[in-house]
Design a protein around this motif. Structure first.
Motif, mmCIF file in Angstrom:
data_model
loop_
_atom_site.group_PDB
_atom_site.id
_atom_site.type_symbol
_atom_site.label_atom_id
_atom_site.label_comp_id
_atom_site.label_asym_id
_atom_site.label_seq_id
_atom_site.Cartn_x
_atom_site.Cartn_y
_atom_site.Cartn_z
ATOM 1 N N VAL A 35 -1.919 5.871 -7.050
ATOM 2 C CA VAL A 35 -1.279 5.214 -5.909
ATOM 3 C C VAL A 35 -2.249 4.195 -5.315
ATOM 4 O O VAL A 35 -3.466 4.423 -5.263
ATOM 5 C CB VAL A 35 -0.869 6.264 -4.853
ATOM 6 C CG1 VAL A 35 -0.325 5.596 -3.596
ATOM 7 C CG2 VAL A 35 0.171 7.218 -5.433
ATOM 8 N N LEU A 36 -1.699 3.064 -4.848
ATOM 9 C CA LEU A 36 -2.501 2.024 -4.205
ATOM 10 C C LEU A 36 -2.819 2.434 -2.767
ATOM 11 O O LEU A 36 -1.916 2.733 -1.985
ATOM 12 C CB LEU A 36 -1.744 0.697 -4.228
ATOM 13 C CG LEU A 36 -2.457 -0.516 -3.643
ATOM 14 C CD1 LEU A 36 -3.701 -0.847 -4.454
ATOM 15 C CD2 LEU A 36 -1.521 -1.708 -3.593
ATOM 16 N N VAL A 63 0.849 -1.190 0.000
ATOM 17 C CA VAL A 63 0.000 0.000 0.000
ATOM 18 C C VAL A 63 0.889 1.245 0.000
ATOM 19 O O VAL A 63 1.892 1.308 0.711
ATOM 20 C CB VAL A 63 -0.930 -0.008 1.222
ATOM 21 C CG1 VAL A 63 -1.693 1.304 1.334
ATOM 22 C CG2 VAL A 63 -1.891 -1.177 1.147
ATOM 23 N N GLY A 64 0.522 2.235 -0.800
ATOM 24 C CA GLY A 64 1.311 3.448 -0.937
ATOM 25 C C GLY A 64 2.197 3.457 -2.167
ATOM 26 O O GLY A 64 2.809 4.481 -2.474
ATOM 27 N N THR A 65 2.259 2.335 -2.902
ATOM 28 C CA THR A 65 3.087 2.252 -4.097
ATOM 29 C C THR A 65 2.399 2.948 -5.272
ATOM 30 O O THR A 65 1.185 2.814 -5.457
ATOM 31 C CB THR A 65 3.356 0.777 -4.466
ATOM 32 O OG1 THR A 65 4.011 0.147 -3.374
ATOM 33 C CG2 THR A 65 4.226 0.670 -5.714
ATOM 34 N N THR A 66 3.178 3.686 -6.053
ATOM 35 C CA THR A 66 2.658 4.264 -7.287
ATOM 36 C C THR A 66 2.577 3.162 -8.341
ATOM 37 O O THR A 66 3.585 2.582 -8.722
ATOM 38 C CB THR A 66 3.558 5.399 -7.789
ATOM 39 O OG1 THR A 66 3.596 6.444 -6.800
ATOM 40 C CG2 THR A 66 3.040 5.984 -9.097
ATOM 41 N N ASP A 116 -5.904 6.035 -5.517
ATOM 42 C CA ASP A 116 -5.982 7.473 -5.252
ATOM 43 C C ASP A 116 -4.964 8.195 -6.122
ATOM 44 O O ASP A 116 -3.983 7.592 -6.587
ATOM 45 C CB ASP A 116 -5.712 7.746 -3.764
ATOM 46 C CG ASP A 116 -5.979 9.203 -3.401
ATOM 47 O OD1 ASP A 116 -6.739 9.866 -4.125
ATOM 48 O OD2 ASP A 116 -5.416 9.688 -2.408
ATOM 49 N N ILE A 117 -5.213 9.496 -6.353
ATOM 50 C CA ILE A 117 -4.258 10.368 -7.041
ATOM 51 C C ILE A 117 -3.945 11.510 -6.082
ATOM 52 O O ILE A 117 -4.610 12.551 -6.092
ATOM 53 C CB ILE A 117 -4.825 10.901 -8.375
ATOM 54 C CG1 ILE A 117 -5.186 9.738 -9.300
ATOM 55 C CG2 ILE A 117 -3.830 11.828 -9.056
ATOM 56 C CD1 ILE A 117 -5.761 10.174 -10.638
#
Length: 435
Positions: free
Chosen positions: A215-216, A162-165, A205-206
């Motif tokens: 982004v995840l 989570v948090g990876t582009t 999300d962007i």
């Protein structure tokens, strides 16, 4: 005495006439000059797409009279390219002439300003003065953002943190383009709620709206959901929020299966709120004093399965391994050359450098595979009418000083599918086979 008085009288009359003549000449010399202070050029703004006959300059404020029975000046237009301006010399008024056309600041016309000269001729003394008029065309937010591709696609492994582009395909000229100027042409991206895929907007999300990088936000689970349809909206940044224009596209996110499940004994009964199976006990019964050699007399039933055993060399060398042995990817034939399709990252227990190679399936060299990084990119244009499927065999090897090379095979299937079809299912391979 009388003679002196007469001479003085005529001298006085002459001086008066000379003063009147000088005053008249001085007044005529002021004609054609501007009756205002400030810069010599007249600068006025006008909105693009203004209607025909719009007043550009209400009064040029040039000294003199251009009409009537005894005009002192004569006015005309010079350098009036394409005749965008009309002059009323009596009122000294300039009008827009857009009959049969539109004053457009945007491409392809790209008219940002119009410059003309108002020429004034002093009819008394014959002098000529040119007054420059510069008309600045202001931009209107009359164009919506346009995405450069009909659909966008990305494949993401379910083990991605989570948090990876996971997608940067809206950067540069690959995303949306707005031909308006200034804030009217600046693009920002947001994810919209998709009623047909209600979890997509919370899963992705962007955070940086100007970059459009996706982004995840939540962990993926291949066993629960294998595809997301993310609605991405592009809008310009017009100062008036009510005048902002938008457009949308769909980003399809395919979830790739990761090695996150261990072996399980069947039948599997899940522990509450987990994906773990409850412990099982297998039990069999045999009659007392049964002779093991008399198998025909014993009725315990049997089944057959296959066990794969990998034998490692004495020095514990092992081949590189891919996270999975089957990759399926859907790509549009309109994808640009050089676009990265997949990152084929293999893992080596000994930490040796890994070399990647397309072993088979690409005789026309449509794809480029980096030998050192494993990045697979498009090398030539795709044509679905000539080839709609590619099956590549990709190998990863670790070179040893003693000349031993260990490889494991990877089947990468690339399908150019019709819209709405699902990619082929993973055949379930779960082991690496050395060459």
């Amino acid at each position: 005495m009388v003679q002196q008085l007469c001479l003085w009288k005529w001298f006085t009359v002459g001086m008066a006439l000379a003063a009147v003549l000088a005053q008249a000449l001085a007044q005529n010399d002021e004609d054609c000059k501007l009756a205002r202070t400030g810069p010599p050029a007249t600068i006025v703004p006008i909105d693009e797409e203004s209607r025909n006959g719009t007043i550009l300059v209400d009064n040029m404020l040039i000294k003199g009279t251009a009409g009537g029975p005894d005009p002192t000046i004569e006015l005309s237009l010079k350098d009036n390219v394409d005749y965008w301006v009309i002059l009323d010399p009596i009122k000294q008024t300039l009008y827009l002439n857009s009959t049969g056309r539109v004053l457009d600041r945007d491409p392809p016309m790209s008219i940002q300003s119009i410059v003309v000269q108002v020429q004034c001729v002093n009819k008394k003394v014959g002098t000529i003065i040119n007054h420059e008029v510069r008309i600045v065309v202001r931009d209107r937010n009359d164009n919506s953002p346009q995405f450069q591709q009909q659909h966008y696609h990305v494949a993401v492994n379910e083990l991605t943190p989570v948090g990876t582009t996971i997608f940067t395909g809206f950067s540069g000229n690959n995303g949306a383009i707005d031909i308006d100027d200034g804030p009217n042409g600046q693009i920002e991206y947001v994810i919209q709620y998709n009623p047909n895929d209600k979890t997509s907007n919370r899963t992705f999300d962007i955070p940086l709206t100007l970059s459009g990088a996706v982004v995840l936000r939540e962990r993926l689970n291949y066993e629960e959901k294998t595809r997301y349809f993310v609605i991405v909206q592009a809008n310009d940044r017009a100062q008036n929020l009510n005048e902002r224009r938008t457009s949308t596209t769909t980003l399809t996110v395919d979830v790739l299966d990761g090695d996150d499940l261990g072996p399980m004994f069947l039948p599997c009964v899940l522990v509450n709120n987990t994906r773990d199976c409850r412990p099982l006990t297998y039990q069999a019964s045999l009659p007392e004093l049964t002779d093991p050699q008399e198998e025909t007399k014993v009725k315990c039933r049997s089944s057959i399965t296959t066990v794969y055993i990998e034998v490692l060399p004495p020095n514990n060398q092992s081949p590189p391994r891919f996270p999975q042995l089957m990759y399926s990817l859907e790509v549009s034939e309109a994808m640009r050359i050089g676009a990265v399709l997949l990152n084929l990252q293999a893992f080596d227990r000994e930490g040796d450098p890994i070399q990647y190679l397309i072993q088979n399936g690409d005789p026309q060299q449509v794809f480029n595979l980096s030998q050192s990084s494993g990045l697979l990119a498009l090398g030539k244009p795709l044509d679905r009418e000539s080839t709609d499927r590619y099956i590549l065999i990709v190998t990863a090897s670790d070179g040893r000083p003693d000349g031993l090379f260990w490889m494991c095979s990877l089947m990468f299937e690339r399908l150019l599918l019709e819209e709405g079809q699902d990619p082929p299912k993973d055949p379930g391979w779960d082991y690496a086979k050395p060459f």
